[in-house]
Motif scaffolding. Sequence first.
Motif, PDB file in Angstrom:
ATOM      1  N   ILE A  19      15.323  -5.685 -24.904  1.00 54.67           N
ATOM      2  CA  ILE A  19      14.371  -5.592 -26.001  1.00 54.67           C
ATOM      3  C   ILE A  19      14.458  -4.204 -26.614  1.00 54.67           C
ATOM      4  O   ILE A  19      14.331  -3.209 -25.899  1.00 54.67           O
ATOM      5  CB  ILE A  19      12.934  -5.868 -25.519  1.00 54.67           C
TER       6      ILE A  19
ATOM      7  N   ARG B 281      11.213  -2.460 -31.802  1.00 53.76           N
ATOM      8  CA  ARG B 281      10.842  -3.797 -32.261  1.00 53.76           C
ATOM      9  C   ARG B 281       9.724  -4.425 -31.429  1.00 53.76           C
ATOM     10  O   ARG B 281       9.253  -5.530 -31.741  1.00 53.76           O
ATOM     11  CB  ARG B 281      12.052  -4.738 -32.215  1.00 53.76           C
TER      12      ARG B 281
ATOM     13  N   VAL C  26       7.703  -7.952 -32.062  1.00 55.10           N
ATOM     14  CA  VAL C  26       7.864  -9.089 -31.150  1.00 55.10           C
ATOM     15  C   VAL C  26       6.512  -9.579 -30.663  1.00 55.10           C
ATOM     16  O   VAL C  26       6.254 -10.785 -30.584  1.00 55.10           O
ATOM     17  CB  VAL C  26       8.762  -8.707 -29.950  1.00 55.10           C
TER      18      VAL C  26
ATOM     19  N   GLU D  57       4.872 -11.487 -33.397  1.00 59.71           N
ATOM     20  CA  GLU D  57       5.467 -12.822 -33.527  1.00 59.71           C
ATOM     21  C   GLU D  57       4.910 -13.772 -32.474  1.00 59.71           C
ATOM     22  O   GLU D  57       4.649 -14.952 -32.760  1.00 59.71           O
ATOM     23  CB  GLU D  57       6.991 -12.720 -33.399  1.00 59.71           C
TER      24      GLU D  57
ATOM     25  N   ILE E  83       7.562  -8.121 -21.789  1.00 61.10           N
ATOM     26  CA  ILE E  83       7.650  -7.150 -22.877  1.00 61.10           C
ATOM     27  C   ILE E  83       6.805  -5.916 -22.557  1.00 61.10           C
ATOM     28  O   ILE E  83       7.202  -4.783 -22.843  1.00 61.10           O
ATOM     29  CB  ILE E  83       7.204  -7.785 -24.204  1.00 61.10           C
TER      30      ILE E  83
END
Length: 271
Positions: A135, A139, A143, A146, A231
Amino acid sequence: MNRDNFIIFFISSLLLFCYLAIWFYADYVKSNLGDPSVVTGYSLFVVILLLFAFNLRKRLSFVPLLAAKYWTIFHIAAGTTGLLIYWLHTGSIWPQGLYEQILGLLFYMVSFSGIVGVLFQRLYPKRLNETGSEIIYERIPDVIAEIREKNEALILLCTSETEKNTLARHYIETLDWFFLQPRYFFNHLWGGRKGTSWIEHHFTLVRRYLSQSETDYLDELKSYAVKKNQIDFHYAAQSILKYWLFVHIPLSLSMFTFVLWHLLIVNIYAI
């Protein structure tokens, strides 16, 4: 012995030899009624200059001056050698005098932040690889946004298809907090499982109140939560790898400024 181990051995042996040479020469100067602090002081200054050369090497990455990993090895070994020479120079772990104590504190803070940085660089890249995903740090906010959009679309679809709002209310009251931003920063850093435990607890808690048709949406929502937790770990680990230098480098520059002033004062008094 492979090439990397040979280079580590060579650099470590070379710097150990330099340290022993400085030690014996300083002792020789002392036995001849000279001032050994001049030898150790200027030797330490040379080591500090070599350590700063590492940052210069990173800025000149296009110049073929050995691979960066070998410079990192040299930086670690030189930093250790510098700490030993510092003790040899002061004759104690903690010096006397306010200025010398400030300089000593900065020296120890630089050394400690460097050691911590090395541990970070050894630990977190390996753990990041073990996640099986890559990752880009910049970003991560996109992410997460999203994932939230997918969650909201999924909740709306669930409410529309099942004509029930139990899952929607649980998402708004509880789950939305988790998806809003990276969570459990420090827990992720030391390998904790608070994020995983939070997911298991809150998804298990609501499952008993859902119909069979709603649990399918819950399972999909949980898959997004598991991905979001991964994440969060990437965010914590990459943040540390990215920003620890914002501590180490300013401390190093502050120490170098004090060292230059110390050198100037010593030479003025010598004159």
